[in-house]
Design a protein around this motif. Structure first.
Motif, PDB file in Angstrom:
ATOM      1  N   LEU A   1       0.762  -1.138  -0.065  1.00  0.00           N
ATOM      2  CA  LEU A   1      -0.080   0.008   0.126  1.00  0.00           C
ATOM      3  C   LEU A   1       0.873   1.230   0.106  1.00  0.00           C
ATOM      4  O   LEU A   1       1.790   1.238   0.786  1.00  0.00           O
ATOM      5  CB  LEU A   1      -0.859  -0.052   1.388  1.00  0.00           C
ATOM      6  N   GLN A   2       0.703   2.229  -1.002  1.00  0.00           N
ATOM      7  CA  GLN A   2       1.297   3.533  -0.819  1.00  0.00           C
ATOM      8  C   GLN A   2       1.030   4.320   0.266  1.00  0.00           C
ATOM      9  O   GLN A   2      -0.437   4.169   0.497  1.00  0.00           O
ATOM     10  CB  GLN A   2       1.030   4.359  -2.058  1.00  0.00           C
TER      11      GLN A   2
ATOM     12  N   VAL B   1      -2.739  -7.609   4.629  1.00  0.00           N
ATOM     13  CA  VAL B   1      -2.500  -9.009   4.504  1.00  0.00           C
ATOM     14  C   VAL B   1      -4.160  -9.554   4.656  1.00  0.00           C
ATOM     15  O   VAL B   1      -4.534  -9.027   5.712  1.00  0.00           O
ATOM     16  CB  VAL B   1      -1.597  -9.351   5.845  1.00  0.00           C
ATOM     17  N   VAL B   2      -4.283 -10.472   3.712  1.00  0.00           N
ATOM     18  CA  VAL B   2      -5.542 -11.262   3.820  1.00  0.00           C
ATOM     19  C   VAL B   2      -5.502 -12.639   4.371  1.00  0.00           C
ATOM     20  O   VAL B   2      -4.750 -13.270   3.408  1.00  0.00           O
ATOM     21  CB  VAL B   2      -6.126 -11.059   2.488  1.00  0.00           C
ATOM     22  N   HIS B   3      -6.200 -12.988   5.294  1.00  0.00           N
ATOM     23  CA  HIS B   3      -6.338 -14.387   5.682  1.00  0.00           C
ATOM     24  C   HIS B   3      -7.445 -15.009   5.520  1.00  0.00           C
ATOM     25  O   HIS B   3      -8.626 -14.453   5.702  1.00  0.00           O
ATOM     26  CB  HIS B   3      -5.758 -14.739   6.981  1.00  0.00           C
TER      27      HIS B   3
ATOM     28  N   TYR C   1      -7.750  -5.386  11.546  1.00  0.00           N
ATOM     29  CA  TYR C   1      -6.830  -5.257  12.590  1.00  0.00           C
ATOM     30  C   TYR C   1      -5.788  -4.339  12.023  1.00  0.00           C
ATOM     31  O   TYR C   1      -5.622  -4.359  10.753  1.00  0.00           O
ATOM     32  CB  TYR C   1      -6.140  -6.383  12.909  1.00  0.00           C
ATOM     33  N   VAL C   2      -5.390  -3.531  12.703  1.00  0.00           N
ATOM     34  CA  VAL C   2      -3.876  -2.677  12.081  1.00  0.00           C
ATOM     35  C   VAL C   2      -2.784  -3.119  13.129  1.00  0.00           C
ATOM     36  O   VAL C   2      -3.066  -2.855  14.423  1.00  0.00           O
ATOM     37  CB  VAL C   2      -4.171  -1.099  12.228  1.00  0.00           C
TER      38      VAL C   2
ATOM     39  N   PHE D   1      -0.774  -3.629   8.074  1.00  0.00           N
ATOM     40  CA  PHE D   1       0.474  -3.781   8.424  1.00  0.00           C
ATOM     41  C   PHE D   1       1.131  -2.259   8.406  1.00  0.00           C
ATOM     42  O   PHE D   1       1.600  -1.887   7.393  1.00  0.00           O
ATOM     43  CB  PHE D   1       1.547  -4.675   8.233  1.00  0.00           C
ATOM     44  N   ASP D   2       1.041  -1.282   9.549  1.00  0.00           N
ATOM     45  CA  ASP D   2       1.397   0.105   9.442  1.00  0.00           C
ATOM     46  C   ASP D   2       0.753   1.105   8.673  1.00  0.00           C
ATOM     47  O   ASP D   2      -0.249   0.393   7.666  1.00  0.00           O
ATOM     48  CB  ASP D   2       3.023   0.050   8.968  1.00  0.00           C
ATOM     49  N   LEU D   3       0.685   2.261   9.205  1.00  0.00           N
ATOM     50  CA  LEU D   3      -0.547   3.236   8.229  1.00  0.00           C
ATOM     51  C   LEU D   3       0.472   4.288   7.775  1.00  0.00           C
ATOM     52  O   LEU D   3      -0.188   5.399   7.256  1.00  0.00           O
ATOM     53  CB  LEU D   3      -1.334   3.937   9.331  1.00  0.00           C
TER      54      LEU D   3
END
Length: 328
Positions: A27-28, A58-60, A120-121, A73-75
């Motif tokens: 993600l940019q 991340v997709v589970h 979740y983040v 993961f991270d913003l």
């Protein structure tokens, strides 16, 4: 002390075949400039490099229930830098040129997702260029490494103009701080009482291959949270299995320049205005140990991506790996 959580069988070694996988999309989340002398040695006093602040989706999907869990993961960078605290706004002046768009929300929208779709983040750590705008995600749960809570409420505990934090960054009722990787987990609610579809963030850290402390959060070997000390208290990475024998390691700020990974450069240090020796890592020795373990992973064939990995971003082969691009 023993734990009341159900113990899982030891995870299989990194790179081994397994049915359980996750999807990982880049993600940019903004770009800014790094003066090289603060990050690598040797370096010119005037050399600067524009780098990304990458985030990841991340997709589970549970193969038995088909339940989908989406994790960011991270913003990255906050799109309105005026919403940073005054010390960070001053620090940002030294990181120009800087661009904050597209931010995470626009990057998710490029692939058809809204912040409400994120469960979740997970923060690699709570430095200004990774925390983004948490209020954009009013329904998700935030996950931070152990020690991050104390750090966000501290004042002046670390040197460097980048190390200022916000006590009110995250909503306490929707934030999970991971357990201390160096202590056993306290007894608590039995896992059977928890949502079976939810990731397990409260479990014992255990060794995994060359990594001394990980959490297998879905208990299927698809996604591990990795204790990655050195850069900042609570710094964590992700190891994601994206194919039968293919994994990617999301390394956050464990390293800021691939020339260090290639041993062409060393970690930089500098003197502040008071003459104190400073480093971008809170504990340089621990950071070097973490980098060593990541070098082992990379040499074993696992792809490694750092948060400010300009070399990875500039590789044309990776453009289709940004969310939304692969769907065009």
């Amino acid at each position: 002390m023993s734990t009341a959580y159900v113990r899982q069988p030891p995870p299989s070694p990194p790179g081994s075949a397994s049915e359980a996988t996750v999807e990982v999309f880049a993600l940019q989340a903004g770009h800014f400039s790094l003066p090289e002398r603060f990050f690598v040695h040797p370096a010119s006093t005037t050399a600067k490099r524009t780098v990304p602040s990458l985030s990841f989706l991340v997709v589970h999907q549970d193969p038995e229930t088909n339940h989908t869990t989406r994790i960011v993961f991270d913003l990255g960078l906050r799109r309105d830098i005026n919403r940073y605290s005054a010390p960070i706004q001053k620090h940002v002046e030294s990181r120009q040129p800087l661009t904050t768009l597209p931010d995470v929300t626009r990057s998710l929208a490029a692939g058809g997702l809204h912040p409400a779709d994120i469960d979740y983040v997970i923060y690699s750590h709570v430095h200004w260029d990774h925390v983004g705008e948490p209020c954009d995600f009013p329904s998700c749960t935030f996950v931070v490494g152990n020690g991050s809570g104390a750090l966000m409420h501290s004042t002046g505990s670390l040197r460097g103009s980048h190390s200022f934090f916000e006590a009110d960054l995250l909503p306490a009722e929707r934030t999970i701080e991971l357990s201390n990787p160096y202590e056993e987990v306290d007894e608590g609610t039995n896992k059977e009482e928890l949502d079976p579809n939810a990731p397990d963030f409260v479990q014992e850290w255990r060794p995994y291959g060359s990594l001394p402390r990980v959490l297998d959060i879905f208990h299927d070997g698809s996604l591990y949270i990795v204790d990655s000390p050195g850069h900042l208290p609570g710094h964590i990475n992700l190891l994601a299995k994206i194919g039968p024998a293919t994994s990617v390691y999301l390394a956050g700020d464990a390293c800021h320049d691939r020339r260090i990974m290639r041993k062409e450069k060393q970690i930089g240090e500098w003197l502040d205005d008071q003459g104190h020796l400073c480093c971008i890592h809170a504990d340089k020795n621990l950071a070097e140990q973490t980098i060593g373990r990541i070098q082992e992973l990379e040499s074993s064939g696992i792809e490694v991506i750092f948060a400010h990995d300009f070399e990875w971003e500039e590789n044309p082969r990776n453009q289709s790996r940004f969310f939304g691009q692969s769907r065009n």
